[in-house]
Design a protein around this motif. Sequence first.
Motif, PDB file in Angstrom:
ATOM      1  N   GLU A  86       8.073   8.127  12.816  1.00  0.00           N
ATOM      2  CA  GLU A  86       9.363   8.451  13.437  1.00  0.00           C
ATOM      3  C   GLU A  86      10.520   8.330  12.456  1.00  0.00           C
ATOM      4  O   GLU A  86      11.674   8.511  12.834  1.00  0.00           O
ATOM      5  CB  GLU A  86       9.623   7.532  14.641  1.00  0.00           C
ATOM      6  CG  GLU A  86       8.748   7.834  15.861  1.00  0.00           C
ATOM      7  CD  GLU A  86       7.351   7.246  15.698  1.00  0.00           C
ATOM      8  OE1 GLU A  86       7.238   6.060  15.330  1.00  0.00           O
ATOM      9  OE2 GLU A  86       6.380   7.985  15.910  1.00  0.00           O
ATOM     10  N   GLY A  87      10.230   7.995  11.208  1.00  0.00           N
ATOM     11  CA  GLY A  87      11.274   7.891  10.188  1.00  0.00           C
ATOM     12  C   GLY A  87      11.895   6.518  10.041  1.00  0.00           C
ATOM     13  O   GLY A  87      12.844   6.348   9.279  1.00  0.00           O
ATOM     14  N   ASN A  88      11.378   5.518  10.764  1.00  0.00           N
ATOM     15  CA  ASN A  88      11.908   4.160  10.657  1.00  0.00           C
ATOM     16  C   ASN A  88      11.434   3.498   9.371  1.00  0.00           C
ATOM     17  O   ASN A  88      10.263   3.600   9.011  1.00  0.00           O
ATOM     18  CB  ASN A  88      11.447   3.315  11.849  1.00  0.00           C
ATOM     19  CG  ASN A  88      11.889   3.898  13.167  1.00  0.00           C
ATOM     20  OD1 ASN A  88      13.062   4.169  13.368  1.00  0.00           O
ATOM     21  ND2 ASN A  88      10.943   4.116  14.055  1.00  0.00           N
ATOM     22  N   GLU A  89      12.352   2.795   8.695  1.00  0.00           N
ATOM     23  CA  GLU A  89      11.994   2.083   7.471  1.00  0.00           C
ATOM     24  C   GLU A  89      11.032   0.954   7.796  1.00  0.00           C
ATOM     25  O   GLU A  89      11.227   0.216   8.761  1.00  0.00           O
ATOM     26  CB  GLU A  89      13.239   1.472   6.830  1.00  0.00           C
ATOM     27  CG  GLU A  89      13.853   2.322   5.756  1.00  0.00           C
ATOM     28  CD  GLU A  89      14.932   1.559   5.024  1.00  0.00           C
ATOM     29  OE1 GLU A  89      14.604   0.740   4.148  1.00  0.00           O
ATOM     30  OE2 GLU A  89      16.097   1.803   5.355  1.00  0.00           O
ATOM     31  N   LEU A  90       9.998   0.835   6.967  1.00  0.00           N
ATOM     32  CA  LEU A  90       9.060  -0.264   7.137  1.00  0.00           C
ATOM     33  C   LEU A  90       8.628  -0.796   5.788  1.00  0.00           C
ATOM     34  O   LEU A  90       8.827  -0.169   4.756  1.00  0.00           O
ATOM     35  CB  LEU A  90       7.848   0.159   7.967  1.00  0.00           C
ATOM     36  CG  LEU A  90       6.977   1.314   7.481  1.00  0.00           C
ATOM     37  CD1 LEU A  90       5.967   0.860   6.445  1.00  0.00           C
ATOM     38  CD2 LEU A  90       6.238   1.899   8.663  1.00  0.00           C
ATOM     39  N   VAL A  91       8.035  -1.972   5.825  1.00  0.00           N
ATOM     40  CA  VAL A  91       7.476  -2.597   4.637  1.00  0.00           C
ATOM     41  C   VAL A  91       6.023  -2.903   4.951  1.00  0.00           C
ATOM     42  O   VAL A  91       5.707  -3.446   6.011  1.00  0.00           O
ATOM     43  CB  VAL A  91       8.237  -3.895   4.273  1.00  0.00           C
ATOM     44  CG1 VAL A  91       7.585  -4.604   3.099  1.00  0.00           C
ATOM     45  CG2 VAL A  91       9.699  -3.592   3.982  1.00  0.00           C
ATOM     46  N   MET A  92       5.148  -2.520   4.040  1.00  0.00           N
ATOM     47  CA  MET A  92       3.734  -2.851   4.171  1.00  0.00           C
ATOM     48  C   MET A  92       3.488  -4.077   3.305  1.00  0.00           C
ATOM     49  O   MET A  92       3.627  -4.020   2.080  1.00  0.00           O
ATOM     50  CB  MET A  92       2.854  -1.691   3.702  1.00  0.00           C
ATOM     51  CG  MET A  92       2.921  -0.480   4.596  1.00  0.00           C
ATOM     52  SD  MET A  92       2.435  -0.789   6.302  1.00  0.00           S
ATOM     53  CE  MET A  92       0.687  -0.944   6.138  1.00  0.00           C
ATOM     54  N   LEU A  93       3.159  -5.176   3.953  1.00  0.00           N
ATOM     55  CA  LEU A  93       2.912  -6.422   3.245  1.00  0.00           C
ATOM     56  C   LEU A  93       1.490  -6.443   2.710  1.00  0.00           C
ATOM     57  O   LEU A  93       0.560  -6.017   3.397  1.00  0.00           O
ATOM     58  CB  LEU A  93       3.075  -7.617   4.186  1.00  0.00           C
ATOM     59  CG  LEU A  93       4.400  -7.757   4.924  1.00  0.00           C
ATOM     60  CD1 LEU A  93       4.322  -8.931   5.877  1.00  0.00           C
ATOM     61  CD2 LEU A  93       5.541  -7.911   3.937  1.00  0.00           C
ATOM     62  N   ASN A  94       1.311  -6.949   1.534  1.00  0.00           N
ATOM     63  CA  ASN A  94      -0.006  -7.287   1.020  1.00  0.00           C
ATOM     64  C   ASN A  94      -0.280  -8.689   1.553  1.00  0.00           C
ATOM     65  O   ASN A  94       0.225  -9.674   1.028  1.00  0.00           O
ATOM     66  CB  ASN A  94      -0.003  -7.263  -0.507  1.00  0.00           C
ATOM     67  CG  ASN A  94      -1.345  -7.620  -1.100  1.00  0.00           C
ATOM     68  OD1 ASN A  94      -2.229  -8.115  -0.418  1.00  0.00           O
ATOM     69  ND2 ASN A  94      -1.477  -7.381  -2.388  1.00  0.00           N
ATOM     70  N   VAL A  95      -1.029  -8.770   2.639  1.00  0.00           N
ATOM     71  CA  VAL A  95      -1.254 -10.038   3.325  1.00  0.00           C
ATOM     72  C   VAL A  95      -1.817 -11.094   2.372  1.00  0.00           C
ATOM     73  O   VAL A  95      -1.537 -12.276   2.512  1.00  0.00           O
ATOM     74  CB  VAL A  95      -2.180  -9.831   4.553  1.00  0.00           C
ATOM     75  CG1 VAL A  95      -2.586 -11.146   5.179  1.00  0.00           C
ATOM     76  CG2 VAL A  95      -1.476  -8.941   5.580  1.00  0.00           C
ATOM     77  N   ASN A  96      -2.568 -10.666   1.374  1.00  0.00           N
ATOM     78  CA  ASN A  96      -3.144 -11.612   0.416  1.00  0.00           C
ATOM     79  C   ASN A  96      -2.084 -12.306  -0.434  1.00  0.00           C
ATOM     80  O   ASN A  96      -2.398 -13.269  -1.130  1.00  0.00           O
ATOM     81  CB  ASN A  96      -4.148 -10.898  -0.489  1.00  0.00           C
ATOM     82  CG  ASN A  96      -5.328 -10.388   0.292  1.00  0.00           C
ATOM     83  OD1 ASN A  96      -5.861 -11.079   1.143  1.00  0.00           O
ATOM     84  ND2 ASN A  96      -5.728  -9.162   0.017  1.00  0.00           N
ATOM     85  N   CYS A  97      -0.834 -11.844  -0.381  1.00  0.00           N
ATOM     86  CA  CYS A  97       0.254 -12.459  -1.138  1.00  0.00           C
ATOM     87  C   CYS A  97       1.079 -13.429  -0.295  1.00  0.00           C
ATOM     88  O   CYS A  97       2.068 -13.983  -0.782  1.00  0.00           O
ATOM     89  CB  CYS A  97       1.172 -11.381  -1.713  1.00  0.00           C
ATOM     90  SG  CYS A  97       0.410 -10.427  -3.033  1.00  0.00           S
ATOM     91  N   LEU A  98       0.704 -13.640   0.964  1.00  0.00           N
ATOM     92  CA  LEU A  98       1.443 -14.540   1.842  1.00  0.00           C
ATOM     93  C   LEU A  98       0.946 -15.971   1.682  1.00  0.00           C
ATOM     94  O   LEU A  98      -0.252 -16.216   1.523  1.00  0.00           O
ATOM     95  CB  LEU A  98       1.302 -14.113   3.305  1.00  0.00           C
ATOM     96  CG  LEU A  98       1.812 -12.720   3.653  1.00  0.00           C
ATOM     97  CD1 LEU A  98       1.545 -12.418   5.113  1.00  0.00           C
ATOM     98  CD2 LEU A  98       3.289 -12.582   3.326  1.00  0.00           C
ATOM     99  N   GLU A  99       1.870 -16.923   1.763  1.00  0.00           N
ATOM    100  CA  GLU A  99       1.543 -18.352   1.696  1.00  0.00           C
ATOM    101  C   GLU A  99       1.230 -18.865   3.102  1.00  0.00           C
ATOM    102  O   GLU A  99       1.773 -18.379   4.083  1.00  0.00           O
ATOM    103  CB  GLU A  99       2.728 -19.138   1.114  1.00  0.00           C
ATOM    104  CG  GLU A  99       3.153 -18.673  -0.262  1.00  0.00           C
ATOM    105  CD  GLU A  99       2.092 -18.895  -1.316  1.00  0.00           C
ATOM    106  OE1 GLU A  99       1.351 -19.896  -1.231  1.00  0.00           O
ATOM    107  OE2 GLU A  99       1.995 -18.060  -2.226  1.00  0.00           O
ATOM    108  N   GLY A 100       0.368 -19.871   3.193  1.00  0.00           N
ATOM    109  CA  GLY A 100       0.055 -20.489   4.475  1.00  0.00           C
ATOM    110  C   GLY A 100      -0.668 -19.572   5.430  1.00  0.00           C
ATOM    111  O   GLY A 100      -0.566 -19.714   6.654  1.00  0.00           O
TER     112      GLY A 100
END
Length: 117
Positions: A86-100
């Motif tokens: 739909e044209g909404n800005e998003l961010v795709m996280l690399n889950v392996n880079c998250l802490e905890g």
Amino acid sequence: MRTYDGQCHCGAVRYQARTDLAAMMDCNCTNCRRRGWVLQSVPAADFRLLAGEDELTTYRFNTGRIAHLFCRHCGIQPFARGRDGEGNELVMLNVNCLEGLPVIDRSTIMHWDGLHR
């Protein structure tokens, strides 16, 4: 929903993202498959880059619509930026880079056929 801290390997790029990790997925495109990504999409409003904007290098391939962002020091891709259908800005996280991060049951991850899109 929880706020996670994330970063590249060397720590030059750091961010926070708010997500419940309920829609994790993997992708079979040549880039994601080779990197072993586990992805989680979040609206751009739920993402905050804390450090390292000037340390990021952009790589685009295929349609060029997704900005794959890499730390220019360690080469890790902690996230990517793009837009949904739909044209909404998003961010795709690399889950392996998250802490905890909780233990990920890979059998529950949605599979995206990016290879044939």
